[in-house]
Design a protein around this motif. Sequence first.
Motif, mmCIF file in Angstrom:
data_model
loop_
_atom_site.group_PDB
_atom_site.id
_atom_site.type_symbol
_atom_site.label_atom_id
_atom_site.label_comp_id
_atom_site.label_asym_id
_atom_site.label_seq_id
_atom_site.Cartn_x
_atom_site.Cartn_y
_atom_site.Cartn_z
ATOM 1 N N ILE A 125 47.248 76.173 1.277
ATOM 2 C CA ILE A 125 47.887 74.899 0.940
ATOM 3 C C ILE A 125 49.408 74.983 1.062
ATOM 4 N N LYS A 126 49.951 76.186 1.175
ATOM 5 C CA LYS A 126 51.409 76.328 1.334
ATOM 6 C C LYS A 126 51.882 75.674 2.624
ATOM 7 N N GLU A 127 50.969 75.502 3.583
ATOM 8 C CA GLU A 127 51.330 74.816 4.819
ATOM 9 C C GLU A 127 51.713 73.358 4.577
ATOM 10 N N GLU A 128 51.336 72.831 3.424
ATOM 11 C CA GLU A 128 51.613 71.438 3.092
ATOM 12 C C GLU A 128 52.991 71.231 2.480
ATOM 13 N N PHE A 129 53.613 72.281 1.997
ATOM 14 C CA PHE A 129 54.774 72.132 1.130
ATOM 15 C C PHE A 129 55.939 71.399 1.795
ATOM 16 N N GLU A 130 56.166 71.623 3.079
ATOM 17 C CA GLU A 130 57.315 71.010 3.742
ATOM 18 C C GLU A 130 57.182 69.503 3.879
ATOM 19 N N GLN A 131 55.960 68.993 3.862
ATOM 20 C CA GLN A 131 55.768 67.558 4.071
ATOM 21 C C GLN A 131 55.532 66.776 2.781
ATOM 22 N N LEU A 132 55.549 67.453 1.630
ATOM 23 C CA LEU A 132 55.217 66.783 0.379
ATOM 24 C C LEU A 132 56.157 65.624 0.062
ATOM 25 N N LYS A 134 57.295 63.504 1.932
ATOM 26 C CA LYS A 134 56.959 62.313 2.709
ATOM 27 C C LYS A 134 55.753 61.568 2.141
ATOM 28 N N LEU A 135 55.075 62.188 1.173
ATOM 29 C CA LEU A 135 53.853 61.601 0.639
ATOM 30 C C LEU A 135 54.146 60.752 -0.585
ATOM 31 N N ASN A 136 53.399 59.690 -0.724
ATOM 32 C CA ASN A 136 53.548 58.796 -1.867
ATOM 33 C C ASN A 136 52.391 59.051 -2.833
ATOM 34 N N ILE A 137 52.409 60.243 -3.446
ATOM 35 C CA ILE A 137 51.329 60.672 -4.324
ATOM 36 C C ILE A 137 51.914 61.098 -5.665
ATOM 37 N N ARG A 138 51.256 60.703 -6.738
ATOM 38 C CA ARG A 138 51.634 61.131 -8.087
ATOM 39 C C ARG A 138 50.451 61.856 -8.726
ATOM 40 N N LEU A 139 50.751 62.855 -9.529
ATOM 41 C CA LEU A 139 49.715 63.737 -10.051
ATOM 42 C C LEU A 139 49.762 63.817 -11.578
ATOM 43 N N PHE A 140 48.579 63.819 -12.175
ATOM 44 C CA PHE A 140 48.434 64.052 -13.616
ATOM 45 C C PHE A 140 47.422 65.182 -13.774
ATOM 46 N N ASN A 141 47.878 66.326 -14.277
ATOM 47 C CA ASN A 141 47.031 67.507 -14.423
ATOM 48 C C ASN A 141 46.625 67.643 -15.889
ATOM 49 N N MET A 142 45.355 67.393 -16.163
ATOM 50 C CA MET A 142 44.863 67.422 -17.540
ATOM 51 C C MET A 142 44.711 68.868 -18.014
ATOM 52 N N CYS A 161 55.074 64.533 -6.445
ATOM 53 C CA CYS A 161 54.321 65.535 -5.685
ATOM 54 C C CYS A 161 55.287 66.514 -5.022
ATOM 55 N N ASP A 162 55.540 67.661 -5.685
ATOM 56 C CA ASP A 162 56.350 68.703 -5.061
ATOM 57 C C ASP A 162 55.580 70.016 -5.070
ATOM 58 N N SER A 163 56.138 71.035 -4.438
ATOM 59 C CA SER A 163 55.386 72.275 -4.241
ATOM 60 C C SER A 163 55.049 72.958 -5.556
ATOM 61 N N ASN A 164 55.948 72.913 -6.531
ATOM 62 C CA ASN A 164 55.671 73.562 -7.811
ATOM 63 C C ASN A 164 54.477 72.927 -8.511
ATOM 64 N N VAL A 165 54.379 71.620 -8.414
ATOM 65 C CA VAL A 165 53.269 70.910 -9.051
ATOM 66 C C VAL A 165 51.988 71.106 -8.259
ATOM 67 N N VAL A 166 52.057 70.983 -6.946
ATOM 68 C CA VAL A 166 50.868 71.099 -6.112
ATOM 69 C C VAL A 166 50.252 72.488 -6.207
ATOM 70 N N PHE A 169 47.742 72.395 -8.840
ATOM 71 C CA PHE A 169 46.882 71.217 -8.824
ATOM 72 C C PHE A 169 45.660 71.472 -7.951
ATOM 73 N N SER A 170 44.572 70.785 -8.248
ATOM 74 C CA SER A 170 43.339 70.905 -7.469
ATOM 75 C C SER A 170 43.607 70.699 -5.983
ATOM 76 N N ALA A 171 43.231 71.693 -5.172
ATOM 77 C CA ALA A 171 43.427 71.583 -3.729
ATOM 78 C C ALA A 171 42.530 70.499 -3.136
ATOM 79 N N VAL A 172 41.274 70.426 -3.583
ATOM 80 C CA VAL A 172 40.372 69.381 -3.093
ATOM 81 C C VAL A 172 40.956 68.006 -3.385
#
Length: 468
Positions: A125-132, A134-142, A161-166, A169-172
């Motif tokens: 999933i580290k391959e995703e970090f550079e594009q985070l 650009k994404l319009n995603i918000r996360l709530f980790n219970m 949605c940044d690399s530290n949070v992702v 966070f659940s990869a799926v």
Amino acid sequence: MKKHFSLAFLSLLAISLHANIRLPNILGSNMVLQQKSTTKLWGWAAPDEKIKITTSWNNKTIETSADGNANWKTDIETPQAGGPYTITLQGQNKIILNNILIGEVWVCSGQSNMERNYYTGIRSIKEEFEQLSKLNIRLFNMPKITSKTPQDDCSGSWTTCDSNVVKAFSAVAYYFGKALNKDLDVPIGLIASSWGGTPAEVWTPENLVENNALLKEAAQKNAPTPWWPVNAGFTYNAMIYPIVNYNIAGAIWYQGESNRDTPSSYTELMNTMITAWRKAWNKDFPFYYVQIAPYKYNKHNVAALVREAQTRSLATEKTGMVVISDLVNDTLDIHPTNKKDVGLRLANLALGETYGLKKDSYKSPLLKSFKVNGSDVVVDFDYAETGLIIKGKMPKEIFIAGADKIFYPALVKIKGNTIIVSSKEVKIPVAVRYQFSNTGIGNIFGRTGLPVAPFRTDNWNVDTSKIK
């Protein structure tokens, strides 16, 4: 007198402190609210305290009051996707919620394969970090927590949605949300609420398990462990119930491995859980889930029976199942590392079924019917309109048997959306099984690329003894 004055002062101070408006943690800055819907806001304040709520997307102000138990709740109407916006709440104190988006909200739940993230082995999933950015995603980790009784609040907060949070966070869930964000072009809110090892009973209200003889008997077989809860309702009370006022589009689910010793109750358990969640939310939302992957368990065929139970749950309205047998490289690893394609398949289900953006190629071919034709068994499939293919020279993991119940490897001919199954060893066939084992990985696919779901045409007793 000084003592009495001090107590009176402290009492007044306590009343003053408790008079402040307070919100549950699921309502906060950075959150995503479900678009074009009636959405609840709720919390606590002094009894009869008047609260004014202003939403910046329409600059309207509504008023509500806390009841005698210091609870308040009100509805707001959300527009189509957009933002960022603010919500201002004014009572004896003032709360401003900033950076709010309007979009699509999904709950992502289950056990370890839903929970799995960068820190627990999904390093790709580290391959995703550079594009985070650009994404319009918000996360709530219970956070992981249990309770014997339903709770009105939980820990956690909405984050961008940044690399530290992702990483945590659940990869799926992330890959699911990314695909929705791209194809729907709206903000996506993801609420991750999962716990590795948990049986489905803990995500189901206790009374529904205890009052059902089949479910109660199965739940009693869940042996206590030091690592996860097994009591019915305990994670539902603490990790689902606190958010049932929060409007959602739907839920995704990846679980089943921990119910492998009681597969005969799993269909009813799943249906009971899904129905309970929908009743709690007062919404008949879609529920999409992952069929468990091939893995070498210590008892024969238990995974095959769980997969069969999961397939039967498709009879529940607005459910969908993704098959992932082709995404497994190692049947000795209960946590397959390819979470990207799992998330994408779940997203395609949602895009097709919930949002109507896909016409085909988002469902695995599924057994529809079969008939015996001489020495052949003709098996017909749903969701195989463009036909079927065998990847490789010979079919794998497909067997045929006669009345003696002895299964032999089968030959397969494909004709459109049907397969014709036969064997020289079986003159008068009765049953066909495909990928019906713990570790079997078949190679029959729909032409659109998705694997055929495991199946059997018989209802014979299945060996579930310990593997020696």
